[in-house]
Design a protein around this motif. Structure first.
Motif, short mmCIF file in Angstrom:
data_model
loop_
_atom_site.label_atom_id
_atom_site.label_comp_id
_atom_site.label_asym_id
_atom_site.label_seq_id
_atom_site.Cartn_x
_atom_site.Cartn_y
_atom_site.Cartn_z
N GLY A 108 17.90 -47.14 18.84
CA GLY A 108 16.83 -46.69 19.46
C GLY A 108 17.17 -45.74 20.23
O GLY A 108 17.51 -45.52 21.09
N ALA A 109 15.36 -45.08 20.58
CA ALA A 109 14.78 -44.51 21.47
C ALA A 109 13.31 -44.63 22.32
O ALA A 109 13.00 -44.94 21.24
N ILE A 110 13.70 -45.09 23.05
CA ILE A 110 12.40 -44.90 23.80
C ILE A 110 11.75 -43.80 24.85
O ILE A 110 12.76 -43.27 25.37
N GLY A 111 11.01 -43.51 24.51
CA GLY A 111 10.63 -42.40 26.02
C GLY A 111 9.11 -41.78 25.60
O GLY A 111 8.11 -42.63 25.52
N PHE A 112 8.66 -40.44 25.51
CA PHE A 112 7.31 -40.17 26.09
C PHE A 112 7.26 -39.20 24.41
O PHE A 112 6.38 -38.51 25.02
N ASP A 113 8.04 -38.83 23.90
CA ASP A 113 8.47 -37.92 23.09
C ASP A 113 7.99 -38.33 22.13
O ASP A 113 8.53 -38.77 21.68
N ARG A 114 6.93 -37.58 20.84
CA ARG A 114 6.63 -38.31 19.69
C ARG A 114 8.09 -37.85 18.71
O ARG A 114 8.94 -38.53 18.07
N GLN A 115 8.51 -36.65 19.16
CA GLN A 115 9.28 -36.19 18.12
C GLN A 115 10.60 -36.47 18.53
O GLN A 115 11.42 -36.82 17.23
N GLY A 116 10.85 -36.93 19.86
CA GLY A 116 12.53 -37.29 19.83
C GLY A 116 12.88 -38.98 19.57
O GLY A 116 13.19 -39.65 19.64
N LEU A 117 11.54 -39.61 19.22
CA LEU A 117 11.67 -41.16 18.74
C LEU A 117 11.33 -41.53 17.34
O LEU A 117 12.13 -41.45 17.17
N LEU A 118 10.88 -40.28 17.05
CA LEU A 118 11.19 -40.16 15.00
C LEU A 118 12.59 -39.94 15.55
O LEU A 118 13.35 -40.68 14.65
N LEU A 119 13.29 -38.46 16.28
CA LEU A 119 14.64 -39.13 15.60
C LEU A 119 15.49 -39.90 16.08
O LEU A 119 16.39 -40.12 15.47
N GLY A 120 15.38 -39.88 17.71
CA GLY A 120 16.35 -41.59 18.15
C GLY A 120 15.87 -42.20 16.92
O GLY A 120 17.12 -43.16 17.55
N ASN A 121 14.87 -43.28 16.63
CA ASN A 121 14.65 -44.40 16.14
C ASN A 121 14.74 -44.22 14.20
O ASN A 121 15.57 -45.43 13.45
N GLY A 122 13.91 -42.93 13.94
CA GLY A 122 14.23 -42.37 12.10
C GLY A 122 15.52 -42.33 12.24
O GLY A 122 16.68 -42.55 11.05
N VAL A 123 15.93 -40.38 12.38
CA VAL A 123 17.13 -39.60 11.78
C VAL A 123 18.04 -40.21 12.02
O VAL A 123 18.97 -40.36 11.18
N ALA A 124 18.08 -40.60 13.55
CA ALA A 124 19.60 -41.17 13.38
C ALA A 124 19.91 -41.97 12.30
O ALA A 124 22.16 -42.00 11.89
N ASN A 125 19.40 -43.63 12.63
CA ASN A 125 19.59 -44.28 11.46
C ASN A 125 19.86 -43.84 9.98
O ASN A 125 20.16 -44.63 9.55
N VAL A 126 18.83 -43.30 9.88
CA VAL A 126 19.22 -42.69 8.56
C VAL A 126 19.94 -42.33 7.84
O VAL A 126 20.52 -42.23 6.74
N GLU A 127 20.86 -41.37 8.75
CA GLU A 127 21.96 -40.21 8.93
C GLU A 127 22.83 -41.13 9.15
O GLU A 127 23.76 -41.45 7.57
N ALA A 128 22.66 -42.80 9.47
CA ALA A 128 24.13 -43.32 9.79
C ALA A 128 24.33 -43.88 8.44
O ALA A 128 25.22 -44.75 8.03
N ALA A 129 23.11 -44.38 7.51
CA ALA A 129 23.27 -45.99 7.08
C ALA A 129 23.72 -44.91 5.54
O ALA A 129 24.12 -45.46 4.42
N ARG A 130 22.95 -43.72 5.06
CA ARG A 130 23.54 -42.29 4.22
C ARG A 130 25.18 -42.82 4.63
O ARG A 130 26.48 -42.94 3.10
N ALA A 131 25.75 -42.04 5.95
CA ALA A 131 26.85 -42.07 5.63
C ALA A 131 27.67 -43.37 5.50
O ALA A 131 28.82 -43.47 5.15
N ALA A 132 27.85 -44.36 6.14
CA ALA A 132 27.77 -45.84 5.89
C ALA A 132 27.92 -46.19 4.61
O ALA A 132 28.87 -46.90 4.48
#
Length: 220
Positions: A108-132
Protein backbone atom coordinates in the motif's frame (compact mmCIF):
# COMPACT_ATOMS: atom_id res chain seq x y z
CA UNK A 1 -17.51 -15.01 -3.24
CA UNK A 2 -14.32 -13.83 -1.49
CA UNK A 3 -14.10 -13.97 2.30
CA UNK A 4 -14.10 -10.49 3.84
CA UNK A 5 -13.63 -9.16 7.33
CA UNK A 6 -14.02 -5.55 8.42
CA UNK A 7 -12.30 -4.73 11.68
CA UNK A 8 -11.91 -1.60 13.79
CA UNK A 9 -8.24 -2.16 14.59
CA UNK A 10 -5.73 -4.69 13.43
CA UNK A 11 -2.80 -5.52 15.68
CA UNK A 12 -2.12 -9.16 14.81
CA UNK A 13 -3.58 -9.51 11.31
CA UNK A 14 -2.39 -13.01 10.54
CA UNK A 15 -4.44 -15.35 12.72
CA UNK A 16 -7.55 -15.63 10.57
CA UNK A 17 -6.04 -16.10 7.15
CA UNK A 18 -3.26 -18.30 8.41
CA UNK A 19 -6.00 -20.71 9.44
CA UNK A 20 -7.49 -20.49 5.95
CA UNK A 21 -4.15 -21.41 4.41
CA UNK A 22 -3.40 -24.23 6.80
CA UNK A 23 -6.79 -25.87 6.28
CA UNK A 24 -5.99 -26.16 2.57
CA UNK A 25 -2.38 -27.37 2.59
CA UNK A 26 0.03 -29.52 4.61
CA UNK A 27 2.00 -26.93 6.59
CA UNK A 28 5.43 -28.34 5.78
CA UNK A 29 4.76 -28.10 2.06
CA UNK A 30 3.21 -24.62 2.04
CA UNK A 31 5.00 -21.81 0.21
CA UNK A 32 3.76 -18.25 0.73
CA UNK A 33 4.97 -15.03 -0.86
CA UNK A 34 4.34 -11.91 1.24
CA UNK A 35 4.21 -8.71 -0.79
CA UNK A 36 5.29 -5.70 1.21
CA UNK A 37 7.00 -8.12 3.57
CA UNK A 38 9.42 -5.50 4.92
CA UNK A 39 6.62 -3.25 6.17
CA UNK A 40 4.97 -3.11 9.58
CA UNK A 41 2.15 -5.54 8.76
CA UNK A 42 3.98 -7.56 6.12
CA UNK A 43 6.97 -8.35 8.31
CA UNK A 44 4.69 -9.60 11.07
CA UNK A 45 2.89 -11.76 8.54
CA UNK A 46 6.27 -13.24 7.62
CA UNK A 47 7.06 -13.93 11.27
CA UNK A 48 3.73 -15.63 11.97
CA UNK A 49 4.02 -17.78 8.86
CA UNK A 50 7.59 -18.87 9.59
CA UNK A 51 6.56 -19.81 13.12
CA UNK A 52 3.91 -22.08 11.61
CA UNK A 53 6.54 -23.89 9.57
CA UNK A 54 5.70 -22.21 6.25
CA UNK A 55 8.33 -21.48 3.58
CA UNK A 56 8.19 -17.68 3.19
CA UNK A 57 9.42 -15.30 0.52
CA UNK A 58 9.14 -11.54 1.06
CA UNK A 59 8.97 -9.09 -1.84
CA UNK A 60 9.44 -5.42 -1.03
CA UNK A 61 11.06 -2.20 -2.18
CA UNK A 62 14.02 -2.64 0.18
CA UNK A 63 14.39 -6.38 -0.27
CA UNK A 64 15.59 -6.72 3.31
CA UNK A 65 14.30 -7.50 6.77
CA UNK A 66 13.24 -4.36 8.68
CA UNK A 67 15.35 -3.16 11.59
CA UNK A 68 13.00 -4.46 14.28
CA UNK A 69 13.57 -8.09 13.30
CA UNK A 70 16.78 -8.14 11.26
CA UNK A 71 18.68 -10.00 13.95
CA UNK A 72 15.97 -12.45 14.91
CA UNK A 73 16.27 -16.12 14.11
CA UNK A 74 13.00 -16.42 12.21
CA UNK A 75 14.02 -13.64 9.80
CA UNK A 76 16.92 -15.79 8.62
CA UNK A 77 14.39 -18.29 7.30
CA UNK A 78 12.72 -15.74 4.99
CA UNK A 79 13.97 -15.20 1.46
CA UNK A 80 14.02 -11.41 1.14
CA UNK A 81 13.60 -10.26 -2.48
CA UNK A 82 13.69 -6.73 -3.88
CA UNK A 83 11.09 -5.54 -6.39
CA UNK A 84 9.00 -2.36 -6.54
CA UNK A 85 6.16 -4.03 -8.51
CA UNK A 86 5.43 -0.87 -10.52
CA UNK A 87 8.93 -0.41 -11.94
CA UNK A 88 10.64 -2.74 -14.32
CA UNK A 89 9.21 -5.50 -16.45
CA UNK A 90 6.30 -7.78 -15.68
CA UNK A 91 8.76 -10.64 -15.99
CA UNK A 92 10.74 -9.25 -13.07
CA UNK A 93 7.57 -9.07 -10.96
CA UNK A 94 6.75 -12.69 -11.82
CA UNK A 95 10.31 -13.75 -10.98
CA UNK A 96 10.16 -12.01 -7.61
CA UNK A 97 6.82 -13.58 -6.68
CA UNK A 98 7.99 -17.03 -7.71
CA UNK A 99 5.67 -20.04 -7.62
CA UNK A 100 3.93 -19.88 -4.23
CA UNK A 101 0.89 -21.79 -3.06
CA UNK A 102 -0.54 -18.56 -1.67
CA UNK A 103 0.15 -14.83 -1.64
CA UNK A 104 -0.40 -12.26 1.10
CA UNK A 105 -0.35 -8.64 -0.03
CA UNK A 106 0.32 -5.92 2.51
CA UNK A 107 1.32 -3.53 -0.28
CA UNK A 108 0.00 0.00 0.00
CA UNK A 109 0.99 3.64 -0.26
CA UNK A 110 0.18 6.82 1.60
CA UNK A 111 1.01 10.41 0.68
CA UNK A 112 -0.40 13.50 -0.98
CA UNK A 113 -0.16 12.68 -4.68
CA UNK A 114 -3.31 11.19 -6.19
CA UNK A 115 -1.52 9.36 -8.98
CA UNK A 116 1.09 8.05 -6.61
CA UNK A 117 -1.63 6.67 -4.36
CA UNK A 118 -3.39 5.07 -7.31
CA UNK A 119 -0.12 3.53 -8.44
CA UNK A 120 0.99 2.26 -5.04
CA UNK A 121 -2.36 0.92 -3.90
CA UNK A 122 -3.90 -0.06 -7.22
CA UNK A 123 -1.50 -0.74 -10.07
CA UNK A 124 1.08 -2.47 -7.87
CA UNK A 125 -1.49 -4.89 -6.49
CA UNK A 126 -3.21 -5.46 -9.83
CA UNK A 127 0.07 -6.43 -11.50
CA UNK A 128 1.06 -8.62 -8.56
CA UNK A 129 -2.30 -10.43 -8.58
CA UNK A 130 -2.02 -11.14 -12.29
CA UNK A 131 1.50 -12.47 -11.89
CA UNK A 132 0.49 -14.65 -8.94
CA UNK A 133 -2.47 -16.11 -10.82
CA UNK A 134 -0.27 -16.85 -13.83
CA UNK A 135 2.24 -18.56 -11.53
CA UNK A 136 -0.47 -20.89 -10.26
CA UNK A 137 -1.00 -19.54 -6.74
CA UNK A 138 -4.11 -21.07 -5.19
CA UNK A 139 -5.06 -18.44 -2.60
CA UNK A 140 -4.64 -14.70 -2.21
CA UNK A 141 -5.02 -12.53 0.89
CA UNK A 142 -5.18 -8.76 0.58
CA UNK A 143 -5.11 -6.20 3.36
CA UNK A 144 -7.38 -3.40 2.23
CA UNK A 145 -9.37 -0.74 4.06
CA UNK A 146 -12.62 -0.86 6.02
CA UNK A 147 -15.79 0.33 4.32
CA UNK A 148 -16.30 2.84 7.14
CA UNK A 149 -13.10 4.58 6.08
CA UNK A 150 -13.90 4.42 2.37
CA UNK A 151 -17.35 5.91 3.05
CA UNK A 152 -15.64 9.01 4.47
CA UNK A 153 -13.87 9.87 1.22
CA UNK A 154 -16.26 12.72 0.35
CA UNK A 155 -15.07 14.89 3.23
CA UNK A 156 -11.40 14.01 2.88
CA UNK A 157 -8.98 15.98 0.63
CA UNK A 158 -9.35 15.16 -3.05
CA UNK A 159 -6.01 13.35 -3.38
CA UNK A 160 -7.36 10.57 -1.15
CA UNK A 161 -9.45 9.43 -4.12
CA UNK A 162 -6.32 7.78 -5.48
CA UNK A 163 -5.98 5.76 -2.28
CA UNK A 164 -9.55 4.48 -2.26
CA UNK A 165 -9.77 3.93 -6.02
CA UNK A 166 -6.49 2.03 -5.91
CA UNK A 167 -7.71 -0.22 -3.11
CA UNK A 168 -10.92 -0.89 -5.03
CA UNK A 169 -9.00 -1.71 -8.23
CA UNK A 170 -6.79 -4.11 -6.26
CA UNK A 171 -9.75 -5.96 -4.75
CA UNK A 172 -11.46 -6.24 -8.14
CA UNK A 173 -8.35 -7.72 -9.78
CA UNK A 174 -7.78 -10.17 -6.94
CA UNK A 175 -11.41 -11.29 -6.86
CA UNK A 176 -11.32 -11.82 -10.62
CA UNK A 177 -8.04 -13.74 -10.62
CA UNK A 178 -8.80 -15.80 -7.51
CA UNK A 179 -12.52 -16.40 -7.69
CA UNK A 180 -13.63 -18.15 -4.53
CA UNK A 181 -10.06 -18.25 -3.20
CA UNK A 182 -9.45 -14.67 -2.08
CA UNK A 183 -9.59 -13.19 1.40
CA UNK A 184 -9.90 -9.47 2.10
CA UNK A 185 -8.94 -8.13 5.52
CA UNK A 186 -10.20 -4.56 5.89
CA UNK A 187 -8.93 -2.68 8.94
CA UNK A 188 -9.94 0.88 9.72
CA UNK A 189 -6.60 1.55 11.38
CA UNK A 190 -3.47 -0.40 12.17
CA UNK A 191 -1.79 -0.32 15.54
CA UNK A 192 1.07 -2.01 17.31
CA UNK A 193 4.61 -1.63 18.52
CA UNK A 194 5.88 0.94 21.00
CA UNK A 195 5.84 4.05 18.83
CA UNK A 196 3.61 6.06 16.54
CA UNK A 197 4.03 6.07 12.77
CA UNK A 198 3.03 8.61 10.14
CA UNK A 199 3.78 6.89 6.83
CA UNK A 200 1.62 4.89 7.00
CA UNK A 201 -0.37 6.20 9.99
CA UNK A 202 -0.10 3.88 13.00
CA UNK A 203 -0.68 4.23 16.71
CA UNK A 204 1.15 2.29 19.40
CA UNK A 205 -0.21 -0.93 20.84
CA UNK A 206 -1.33 0.74 24.06
CA UNK A 207 -3.40 3.41 22.36
CA UNK A 208 -4.78 1.00 19.79
CA UNK A 209 -5.86 -1.51 22.41
CA UNK A 210 -7.57 1.23 24.39
CA UNK A 211 -9.41 2.42 21.30
CA UNK A 212 -10.49 -1.09 20.44
CA UNK A 213 -11.78 -1.58 23.97
CA UNK A 214 -13.80 1.63 23.89
CA UNK A 215 -15.36 0.60 20.60
CA UNK A 216 -16.05 -2.89 21.99
CA UNK A 217 -14.55 -4.53 18.94
CA UNK A 218 -11.41 -6.56 19.58
CA UNK A 219 -8.60 -6.68 17.02
CA UNK A 220 -8.50 -9.54 14.55
Amino acid sequence: CPFTRNCIGISCPTRLYLQLFLFAYPVAALKVTVLGGSGFVGSRCCKALVEKGVSVTSVSTSGAAPDWCAGQEWAQSVEWRKNELTRGSRESVAEAIGSPDAVVSAVGAIGFDRQGLLLGNGVANVEAARAAAAAGAKRYVYIGVASEVADARDWLPGFFAGYFDGKADAEAAIADGFEGASTFVRPSFIYGGDSFGLFPPRVSAGYGSAGGGVLSFPPL
